[in-house]
Scaffold this motif. Structure first.
Motif, mmCIF file in Angstrom:
data_model
loop_
_atom_site.group_PDB
_atom_site.id
_atom_site.type_symbol
_atom_site.label_atom_id
_atom_site.label_comp_id
_atom_site.label_asym_id
_atom_site.label_seq_id
_atom_site.Cartn_x
_atom_site.Cartn_y
_atom_site.Cartn_z
ATOM 1 N N GLU A 13 -27.038 -42.335 -17.842
ATOM 2 C CA GLU A 13 -28.347 -42.430 -17.198
ATOM 3 C C GLU A 13 -29.191 -41.196 -17.506
ATOM 4 O O GLU A 13 -30.379 -41.299 -17.827
ATOM 5 N N THR A 14 -28.575 -40.026 -17.425
ATOM 6 C CA THR A 14 -29.309 -38.788 -17.683
ATOM 7 C C THR A 14 -29.698 -38.683 -19.153
ATOM 8 O O THR A 14 -30.804 -38.230 -19.475
ATOM 9 N N ALA A 15 -28.810 -39.094 -20.053
ATOM 10 C CA ALA A 15 -29.128 -39.039 -21.480
ATOM 11 C C ALA A 15 -30.362 -39.880 -21.794
ATOM 12 O O ALA A 15 -31.257 -39.448 -22.548
ATOM 13 N N ARG A 16 -30.441 -41.081 -21.229
ATOM 14 C CA ARG A 16 -31.620 -41.926 -21.463
ATOM 15 C C ARG A 16 -32.876 -41.267 -20.902
ATOM 16 O O ARG A 16 -33.955 -41.318 -21.500
ATOM 17 N N ARG A 17 -32.722 -40.633 -19.759
ATOM 18 C CA ARG A 17 -33.861 -39.972 -19.121
ATOM 19 C C ARG A 17 -34.345 -38.789 -19.963
ATOM 20 O O ARG A 17 -35.549 -38.526 -20.053
ATOM 21 N N VAL A 18 -33.404 -38.055 -20.575
ATOM 22 C CA VAL A 18 -33.772 -36.926 -21.431
ATOM 23 C C VAL A 18 -34.664 -37.391 -22.571
ATOM 24 O O VAL A 18 -35.723 -36.810 -22.848
ATOM 25 N N VAL A 19 -34.256 -38.449 -23.254
ATOM 26 C CA VAL A 19 -35.036 -38.951 -24.387
ATOM 27 C C VAL A 19 -36.378 -39.508 -23.916
ATOM 28 O O VAL A 19 -37.418 -39.271 -24.540
ATOM 29 N N ASP A 20 -36.372 -40.238 -22.801
ATOM 30 C CA ASP A 20 -37.627 -40.783 -22.273
ATOM 31 C C ASP A 20 -38.615 -39.677 -21.927
ATOM 32 O O ASP A 20 -39.832 -39.881 -22.007
ATOM 33 N N SER A 21 -38.098 -38.511 -21.558
ATOM 34 C CA SER A 21 -38.973 -37.404 -21.180
ATOM 35 C C SER A 21 -39.541 -36.666 -22.390
ATOM 36 O O SER A 21 -40.407 -35.801 -22.236
ATOM 37 N N GLY A 22 -39.053 -36.996 -23.576
ATOM 38 C CA GLY A 22 -39.544 -36.346 -24.783
ATOM 39 C C GLY A 22 -38.741 -35.149 -25.232
ATOM 40 O O GLY A 22 -39.100 -34.495 -26.213
ATOM 41 N N LEU A 23 -37.640 -34.856 -24.543
ATOM 42 C CA LEU A 23 -36.790 -33.741 -24.944
ATOM 43 C C LEU A 23 -35.798 -34.185 -26.023
ATOM 44 O O LEU A 23 -35.413 -35.351 -26.097
ATOM 45 N N ALA A 24 -35.370 -33.242 -26.854
ATOM 46 C CA ALA A 24 -34.359 -33.520 -27.865
ATOM 47 C C ALA A 24 -32.993 -33.655 -27.204
ATOM 48 O O ALA A 24 -32.683 -32.947 -26.247
ATOM 49 N N LEU A 25 -32.169 -34.571 -27.730
ATOM 50 C CA LEU A 25 -30.863 -34.845 -27.144
ATOM 51 C C LEU A 25 -29.768 -34.758 -28.201
ATOM 52 O O LEU A 25 -29.871 -35.354 -29.273
ATOM 53 N N THR A 26 -28.719 -34.011 -27.878
ATOM 54 C CA THR A 26 -27.478 -34.001 -28.653
ATOM 55 C C THR A 26 -26.362 -34.550 -27.785
ATOM 56 O O THR A 26 -26.237 -34.191 -26.612
ATOM 57 N N ILE A 27 -25.549 -35.426 -28.365
ATOM 58 C CA ILE A 27 -24.337 -35.898 -27.710
ATOM 59 C C ILE A 27 -23.160 -35.133 -28.292
ATOM 60 O O ILE A 27 -22.967 -35.090 -29.511
ATOM 61 N N ASN A 28 -22.370 -34.520 -27.413
ATOM 62 C CA ASN A 28 -21.187 -33.775 -27.842
ATOM 63 C C ASN A 28 -19.957 -34.626 -27.527
ATOM 64 O O ASN A 28 -19.573 -34.772 -26.364
ATOM 65 N N ALA A 29 -19.360 -35.202 -28.581
ATOM 66 C CA ALA A 29 -18.203 -36.074 -28.431
ATOM 67 C C ALA A 29 -16.957 -35.315 -28.845
ATOM 68 O O ALA A 29 -16.760 -35.043 -30.031
ATOM 69 N N VAL A 30 -16.142 -34.945 -27.875
ATOM 70 C CA VAL A 30 -14.938 -34.168 -28.152
ATOM 71 C C VAL A 30 -13.770 -35.133 -28.346
ATOM 72 O O VAL A 30 -13.432 -35.903 -27.445
ATOM 73 N N LEU A 31 -13.156 -35.083 -29.536
ATOM 74 C CA LEU A 31 -12.089 -36.013 -29.880
ATOM 75 C C LEU A 31 -10.721 -35.344 -29.820
ATOM 76 O O LEU A 31 -10.573 -34.168 -30.148
ATOM 77 N N HIS A 32 -9.728 -36.134 -29.441
ATOM 78 C CA HIS A 32 -8.340 -35.673 -29.377
ATOM 79 C C HIS A 32 -7.451 -36.903 -29.426
ATOM 80 O O HIS A 32 -7.933 -38.033 -29.667
#
Length: 371
Positions: free
Chosen positions: A148-167
């Motif tokens: 929900e917050t990630a979608r809100r970040v983009v809607d607000s015009g801010l740049a978004l990075t997703i950090n996917a930590v794999l193991h």
């Protein structure tokens, strides 16, 4: 402060200014990820720098020539003064990035942070689906809040990075992580296989993927790269323990980044405090510019003069800068040794045995951060 090791650095030209400062505002966090890079001994809230001191640090970061500040933790949103610090960074001319779990970042606060000048948000995602993410992070309901917050970040015009930590437990879902980043309209994804420092080192046997898992994941990522060009920037980090040559850790020791801990220690990297004998100055001792220029911890492994063989004779010595000092300590018992992930290191074979042992330790439970 501990007793300083005798410096191995020789007289050198003035170092270039730092590119960025990692401002670790706190070690407090509602998540308990077993691979957290924070120290196993976490700083209490009572030890954190106050608002006025952090403002001075931000001014000194700009004076030192830094271009970016990354507000991190722990979870930086637990700090009630975060908006004030972002606004001060903006006034100082620093590009500001918020590295967050996002579970405490509601719509009102995001709006206030944007108004303060925040330019970029990096959100950690523990898995592609809720059940796995909540299990890994030790926080029920966190995954839904993150999306929900990630979608809100983009809607607000801010740049978004997703950090996917794999193991070991989520590496087969790398394509789902990429698809999720596309669905969220992120501009960038970090496909970051766990690096074994802090809590991840503590839990290495519970997290290490097998070679077969890694090869399958690598093929999947590389197959996706052509279609992602122009749509999603991919930063791809494979586990060091499976590498043939070391990476340039933090762009080289004391070359691009400086880290300020919640207590105010100034470090060349976030794990540097694990190295015994190094003397770490604090923001109360000298300015960031002075510490960056000739602080004993920064000077000790800066450049190439400190390097042993085979690093000293290696053609890549000014590309990888000797690899990771904290990893050399963890795996070879000596921070001044060649990074053992390098196939030229005398310790490389031992690392391979350790890696394969941990990868085969299926069913090993992990210890949650702070547990």
């Amino acid at each position: 402060m501990t007793c300083a090791l005798p410096s191995l650095a020789t007289a050198a030209a003035e170092p270039a200014p730092p590119f960025a400062v990692l401002a670790e505002l706190t070690h407090r966090c509602p998540l308990r990820c077993a691979y957290c890079s924070n120290p196993v001994t976490l700083e209490p809230a009572s030890a954190e720098l106050d608002t006025a001191t952090w403002k001075r640090v931000l001014d000194e970061a700009a004076d030192a020539g830094a271009l970016q500040v990354h507000f991190s933790g722990g979870e930086p949103c637990v700090r009630k003064d975060l908006e004030e610090l972002v606004a001060h960074a903006t006034e100082a001319g620093l590009y500001s990035n918020l590295i967050t779990s996002a579970v405490l970042l509601d719509a009102d606060r995001l709006a206030r942070l944007k108004a303060a000048g925040l330019q970029h948000v990096q959100i950690s995602v523990q898995d592609s689906e809720a059940e796995g993410a909540d299990w890994i992070g030790g926080y029920r309901g966190g995954h839904a809040r993150k999306l929900e917050t990630a979608r809100r970040v983009v809607d607000s015009g801010l740049a978004l990075t997703i950090n996917a930590v794999l193991h070991r437990h989520n590496i087969e879902r790398v394509n789902a992580f990429i698809d999720r980043a596309l669905e969220l309209r992120a501009g960038r994804i970090e496909i970051a296989n766990v690096q074994y420092y802090g809590w991840a080192l503590e839990n290495r046997a519970a997290l290490m993927p097998s070679r077969e898992q890694l090869l399958t994941m690598d093929a999947a990522v590389r197959a996706r790269l052509p279609e992602l060009a122009g749509r999603l920037v991919v930063d791809y980090v494979v586990p060091d323990y499976y590498a043939r040559r070391p990476k340039s850790c933090m762009g080289g020791w004391g070359r691009r980044f400086m880290n300020v801990t919640p207590r105010g220690r100034v470090l060349p990297c976030h794990a540097a405090e694990t190295i015994p004998g190094l003397s770490f100055e604090t923001v109360f001792d000298r300015s960031l510019s002075d510490i960056w220029r000739d602080g004993p911890a920064f000077a000790h492994y800066r450049g190439t003069a400190w390097m042993p063989q085979p690093c000293q004779s290696c053609d890549d010595r000014e590309e990888d800068w000797g690899g990771c000092r904290c990893q050399a300590l963890a795996l070879a018992g000596d921070a001044g040794a060649a990074d053992p992930v390098c196939e030229l290191s005398p310790s490389h074979a031992a690392v391979a045995l350790l890696r394969d042992r941990d990868a085969a330790a299926l069913g090993t439970p992990w210890r949650y951060r702070g547990g």
